[in-house]
Design an enzyme around this catalytic site. Structure first.
Site, mmCIF file in Angstrom:
data_model
loop_
_atom_site.group_PDB
_atom_site.id
_atom_site.type_symbol
_atom_site.label_atom_id
_atom_site.label_comp_id
_atom_site.label_asym_id
_atom_site.label_seq_id
_atom_site.Cartn_x
_atom_site.Cartn_y
_atom_site.Cartn_z
ATOM 1 N N ARG A 93 0.837 -1.205 0.000
ATOM 2 C CA ARG A 93 0.000 0.000 0.000
ATOM 3 C C ARG A 93 0.872 1.256 0.000
ATOM 4 O O ARG A 93 0.547 2.250 -0.673
ATOM 5 C CB ARG A 93 -0.919 -0.004 1.222
ATOM 6 C CG ARG A 93 -1.739 1.268 1.360
ATOM 7 C CD ARG A 93 -2.663 1.184 2.554
ATOM 8 N NE ARG A 93 -3.413 2.399 2.787
ATOM 9 C CZ ARG A 93 -4.290 2.553 3.777
ATOM 10 N NH1 ARG A 93 -4.508 1.556 4.614
ATOM 11 N NH2 ARG A 93 -4.937 3.681 3.936
ATOM 12 N N ASN A 147 -10.626 -4.239 -0.530
ATOM 13 C CA ASN A 147 -10.608 -3.155 -1.520
ATOM 14 C C ASN A 147 -9.744 -3.494 -2.715
ATOM 15 O O ASN A 147 -8.868 -4.336 -2.625
ATOM 16 C CB ASN A 147 -10.068 -1.885 -0.857
ATOM 17 C CG ASN A 147 -11.167 -1.121 -0.150
ATOM 18 O OD1 ASN A 147 -12.262 -1.004 -0.662
ATOM 19 N ND2 ASN A 147 -10.854 -0.613 1.034
ATOM 20 N N CYS A 169 -18.934 -1.770 2.190
ATOM 21 C CA CYS A 169 -18.098 -0.631 2.551
ATOM 22 C C CYS A 169 -18.762 0.085 3.717
ATOM 23 O O CYS A 169 -19.983 0.099 3.836
ATOM 24 C CB CYS A 169 -17.969 0.307 1.360
ATOM 25 S SG CYS A 169 -17.031 1.791 1.741
ATOM 26 N N HIS A 199 -17.120 3.955 -3.058
ATOM 27 C CA HIS A 199 -16.298 5.167 -2.916
ATOM 28 C C HIS A 199 -16.668 6.227 -3.948
ATOM 29 O O HIS A 199 -15.882 7.132 -4.246
ATOM 30 C CB HIS A 199 -14.788 4.850 -2.926
ATOM 31 C CG HIS A 199 -14.371 4.038 -1.737
ATOM 32 N ND1 HIS A 199 -13.058 3.699 -1.490
ATOM 33 C CD2 HIS A 199 -15.081 3.517 -0.712
ATOM 34 C CE1 HIS A 199 -12.993 2.991 -0.369
ATOM 35 N NE2 HIS A 199 -14.209 2.863 0.121
ATOM 36 N N TYR A 253 -14.823 10.364 -0.294
ATOM 37 C CA TYR A 253 -13.888 10.083 -1.391
ATOM 38 C C TYR A 253 -14.093 10.992 -2.606
ATOM 39 O O TYR A 253 -13.204 11.099 -3.445
ATOM 40 C CB TYR A 253 -14.010 8.620 -1.832
ATOM 41 C CG TYR A 253 -13.308 7.652 -0.903
ATOM 42 C CD1 TYR A 253 -11.979 7.294 -1.114
ATOM 43 C CD2 TYR A 253 -13.955 7.098 0.194
ATOM 44 C CE1 TYR A 253 -11.330 6.411 -0.278
ATOM 45 C CE2 TYR A 253 -13.316 6.213 1.049
ATOM 46 C CZ TYR A 253 -11.998 5.871 0.804
ATOM 47 O OH TYR A 253 -11.356 4.995 1.644
HETATM 48 P P1 NAD Z 1 -4.010 -5.983 6.670
HETATM 49 O O1 NAD Z 1 -2.842 -5.409 6.026
HETATM 50 O O2 NAD Z 1 -4.015 -6.119 8.144
HETATM 51 O O3 NAD Z 1 -4.303 -7.402 6.011
HETATM 52 C C1 NAD Z 1 -5.205 -8.304 6.597
HETATM 53 C C2 NAD Z 1 -4.615 -9.700 6.561
HETATM 54 O O4 NAD Z 1 -4.659 -10.217 5.240
HETATM 55 C C3 NAD Z 1 -3.147 -9.762 6.981
HETATM 56 O O5 NAD Z 1 -3.033 -10.417 8.218
HETATM 57 C C4 NAD Z 1 -2.497 -10.502 5.830
HETATM 58 O O6 NAD Z 1 -1.498 -11.409 6.243
HETATM 59 C C5 NAD Z 1 -3.663 -11.192 5.193
HETATM 60 N N1 NAD Z 1 -3.464 -11.678 3.818
HETATM 61 C C6 NAD Z 1 -2.714 -11.163 2.826
HETATM 62 N N2 NAD Z 1 -2.821 -11.926 1.722
HETATM 63 C C7 NAD Z 1 -3.678 -12.939 2.023
HETATM 64 C C8 NAD Z 1 -4.192 -14.050 1.314
HETATM 65 N N3 NAD Z 1 -3.840 -14.291 0.062
HETATM 66 N N4 NAD Z 1 -5.044 -14.882 1.952
HETATM 67 C C9 NAD Z 1 -5.404 -14.662 3.231
HETATM 68 N N5 NAD Z 1 -4.937 -13.644 3.959
HETATM 69 C C10 NAD Z 1 -4.087 -12.788 3.362
HETATM 70 O O7 NAD Z 1 -5.276 -5.204 6.142
HETATM 71 P P2 NAD Z 1 -6.357 -4.259 6.833
HETATM 72 O O8 NAD Z 1 -5.813 -2.904 6.887
HETATM 73 O O9 NAD Z 1 -6.871 -4.879 8.047
HETATM 74 O O10 NAD Z 1 -7.444 -4.288 5.706
HETATM 75 C C11 NAD Z 1 -7.915 -5.515 5.203
HETATM 76 C C12 NAD Z 1 -8.643 -5.318 3.924
HETATM 77 O O11 NAD Z 1 -9.885 -4.676 4.153
HETATM 78 C C13 NAD Z 1 -7.913 -4.452 2.905
HETATM 79 O O12 NAD Z 1 -8.081 -4.974 1.615
HETATM 80 C C14 NAD Z 1 -8.600 -3.116 3.043
HETATM 81 O O13 NAD Z 1 -8.526 -2.348 1.875
HETATM 82 C C15 NAD Z 1 -10.004 -3.540 3.332
HETATM 83 N N6 NAD Z 1 -10.853 -2.537 3.987
HETATM 84 C C16 NAD Z 1 -12.041 -2.316 3.383
HETATM 85 C C17 NAD Z 1 -12.913 -1.394 3.886
HETATM 86 C C18 NAD Z 1 -14.210 -1.170 3.159
HETATM 87 O O14 NAD Z 1 -14.859 -0.183 3.388
HETATM 88 N N7 NAD Z 1 -14.606 -2.074 2.263
HETATM 89 C C19 NAD Z 1 -12.575 -0.687 5.069
HETATM 90 C C20 NAD Z 1 -11.338 -0.960 5.678
HETATM 91 C C21 NAD Z 1 -10.494 -1.906 5.127
HETATM 92 C C1 G6P Z 2 -12.549 3.725 4.795
HETATM 93 C C2 G6P Z 2 -12.961 3.004 3.544
HETATM 94 C C3 G6P Z 2 -12.213 1.759 3.370
HETATM 95 C C4 G6P Z 2 -10.738 2.013 3.494
HETATM 96 C C5 G6P Z 2 -10.457 2.513 4.869
HETATM 97 C C6 G6P Z 2 -8.991 2.823 5.047
HETATM 98 O O1 G6P Z 2 -13.260 3.252 5.839
HETATM 99 O O2 G6P Z 2 -14.315 2.759 3.438
HETATM 100 O O3 G6P Z 2 -12.569 1.173 2.165
HETATM 101 O O4 G6P Z 2 -10.010 0.862 3.246
HETATM 102 O O5 G6P Z 2 -11.199 3.631 5.164
HETATM 103 O O6 G6P Z 2 -8.706 2.941 6.390
HETATM 104 P P1 G6P Z 2 -7.216 2.937 6.886
HETATM 105 O O7 G6P Z 2 -7.300 3.117 8.352
HETATM 106 O O8 G6P Z 2 -6.644 1.618 6.464
HETATM 107 O O9 G6P Z 2 -6.526 4.065 6.193
HETATM 108 MN MN MN Z 3 -14.733 1.419 1.713
#
Ligand code: NAD
Ligand code: G6P
Ligand code: MN
Length: 433
Positions: A93, A147, A169, A199, A253
């Site tokens: 990232r 994401n 989301c 977004h 966003y």
């Molecule tokens: P993170 O960096 O903590 O990753 C979560 C876990 O995924 C890690 O422990 C990592 O080892 C694991 N991982 C990586 N590749 C993998 C695979 N192939 N199979 C299984 N596990 C795997 O991430 P985070 O900051 O907790 O965010 C997790 C995800 O959620 C991200 O993709 C982020 O963009 C998304 N997210 C989405 C929203 C939303 O609104 N949709 C909000 C926040 C976060």
């Molecule tokens: C928002 C969005 C997520 C995004 C996150 C990032 O909640 O909806 O899609 O991944 O923020 O948060 P972070 O704490 O990882 O910057």
């Molecule tokens: Mn989101």
């Protein structure tokens, strides 16, 4: 009892999810929660998994928490699969956010060049997960949080056999909370008609106790004190007359598109001082995991609220609860359009209010979007589709096309420079190229 499998279980967001299942246990009796991660996330999985076990024990509930690196073992017979993984971890990232900045372009891990690369890394993995689901738990619902959630949902609809998929989301729920606060009413009384893409979602109309208050909300949003945002997005205020002209409520966003220049300046300054968001989150994550390690901790710590994903568990657990109990309540989710938004293809993913039934989300028709926003939404949909195609085919020209048509990228030449540098930087996670 219900079996839930969470892929990317080592995420610092997992305690949110566990809290959500604990709160809803009476209606949604989760018997097994399988947290799945990979070798690189093993330590995080152990730490957060042990916290999850303590939370469940404290609540006195018979939820078994399993920790595993074996995804296929976990998936057998699952009822719901939630995905929250990050291919390449926060290190990737940081590259997504930093490399484009060298070319004076916002990186942004979901909307900009960063989002393209997050998609290129993620889509092949999610499609593998889909194949496993087809084989090992064909009846399961896939609830994707990973994401770029819009692009990922689009890819699943287009390139897998999985039909039971919902993209999630926390932006809409955050908007609803922010709007309620700006009107000084309880969030439960506020209903927002959401439509658009992930977004890229707008509040087309707003109701308090069933009465439209959209004009009041527009005025509230024109006031800099109320501008909606998330922890990960700088809260720059809108030109009041722009918001009045727009007439619909933009999400946080939208600043990347309507205030590109100021957002770029902000990101450049931040990169030089506190670091990009990935670097801030890396520090935050260290702090969180130190807390999670404390064996006396048995609740979700409030420090998690510094992450952008606030209300994540409410979104995910309410969705699962409504599918499981055929609640037929209204929730904004990412699903197949099916004609709900005119001028977006029927078979594309949109983010729109849906009635949530045991057979999944039924999108509520909104007709066409206002002419002023229609074009941008279509452009982002084109970007998501071309990006998804590039992720599946590994075709260079298609990737360049996706990069160039992203509204944050100003020219084909700069697009190519950014693309080439990012393909090189991320090559270990891009086997298709
Ligand atoms: P993170 O960096 O903590 O990753 C979560 C876990 O995924 C890690 O422990 C990592 O080892 C694991 N991982 C990586 N590749 C993998 C695979 N192939 N199979 C299984 N596990 C795997 O991430 P985070 O900051 O907790 O965010 C997790 C995800 O959620 C991200 O993709 C982020 O963009 C998304 N997210 C989405 C929203 C939303 O609104 N949709 C909000 C926040 C976060
Ligand atoms: C928002 C969005 C997520 C995004 C996150 C990032 O909640 O909806 O899609 O991944 O923020 O948060 P972070 O704490 O990882 O910057
Ligand atoms: Mn989101």
């Amino acid at each position: 009892g219900v079996k839930i499998v969470t892929i990317g279980g080592g995420s610092s967001y997992t305690p949110e999810l566990v809290e959500g299942f604990i709160k809803r246990y009476d209606e949604l009796p989760v018997r097994e929660l399988w947290l799945v991660d990979i070798e690189a996330g093993k330590e995080k999985l152990e730490i957060v998994g042990n916290l999850a076990k303590r939370m469940v024990a404290k609540a006195g509930l018979p939820i078994e928490v399993h920790l595993t690196l074996d995804r296929r073992e976990a998936l057998k017979g699952a009822d719901f699969v939630t995905t929250q993984f990050r291919v390449g971890l926060l290190e990737a990232r940081a590259k997504d956010e930093k490399i484009p900045l060298k070319y004076n372009v916002i990186g942004q891990e979901t909307n900009g060049p960063g989002g393209l690369f997050k998609g290129l890394r993620t889509i092949p993995v999610i499609l593998e997960i889909c194949k496993d689901i087809e084989e090992l738990c064909p009846e399961a619902w896939l609830v994707n949080f990973t994401n770029p959630a819009g692009m990922v949902t689009e890819s699943i609809l287009r390139y897998s056999n999985i039909k039971k998929v919902v993209g999630l989301c926390n932006v809409p729920i955050g908007m609803r909370m922010g709007i309620a606060k700006s009107l000084n009413v309880e969030p439960e009384r506020v209903q927002v008609n959401f439509a658009g893409l992930n977004h890229m979602v707008y509040g087309l109309d707003t109701f308090v106790d069933g009465v439209s208050v959209q004009e009041q909300v527009i005025e509230a949003m024109a006031n800099p004190d109320n501008a909606l945002t998330m922890k990960n997005i700088s809260g720059l205020s809108w030109e009041p007359d722009f918001i009045r002209g727009l007439g619909v409520i933009p999400c946080g966003y939208h600043r990347y598109y309507y205030k590109t220049d100021e957002m770029l300046q902000e990101e450049v300054e931040k990169a030089e001082t506190e670091g990009t968001r990935a670097e801030v989150v890396q520090r935050l994550e260290k702090e969180l995991f130190e807390l999670y390690k404390d064996e006396t901790l048995d609740i979700k710590p409030p420090q998690l609220e510094k992450r952008g994903g606030a209300y994540y568990s409410d979104a995910a657990c309410s969705l699962i609860n409504s599918i499981y109990n055929d609640k037929r309540d209204i929730q904004p989710v990412n699903t197949r359009n099916n004609g709900a938004i005119a001028s977006i293809p029927e078979d594309s993913a949109v983010e729109v209010n849906c009635v949530i039934t045991k057979d999944g989300p039924k999108p509520i028709s909104v007709g066409d979007l206002p002419v002023a926003v229609r074009g941008l939404v279509q452009q982002i949909k084109s970007f998501e589709r071309v990006a998804a195609e590039a992720a599946v085919t590994g075709d260079y020209n298609t990737a360049l096309l996706a990069m160039t048509i992203n509204p944050l990228v100003p020219s084909d030449k700069i697009a190519k420079q950014i693309l080439d540098e990012m393909l090189e930087a991320h090559k270990e996670h891009l086997p298709q190229f």
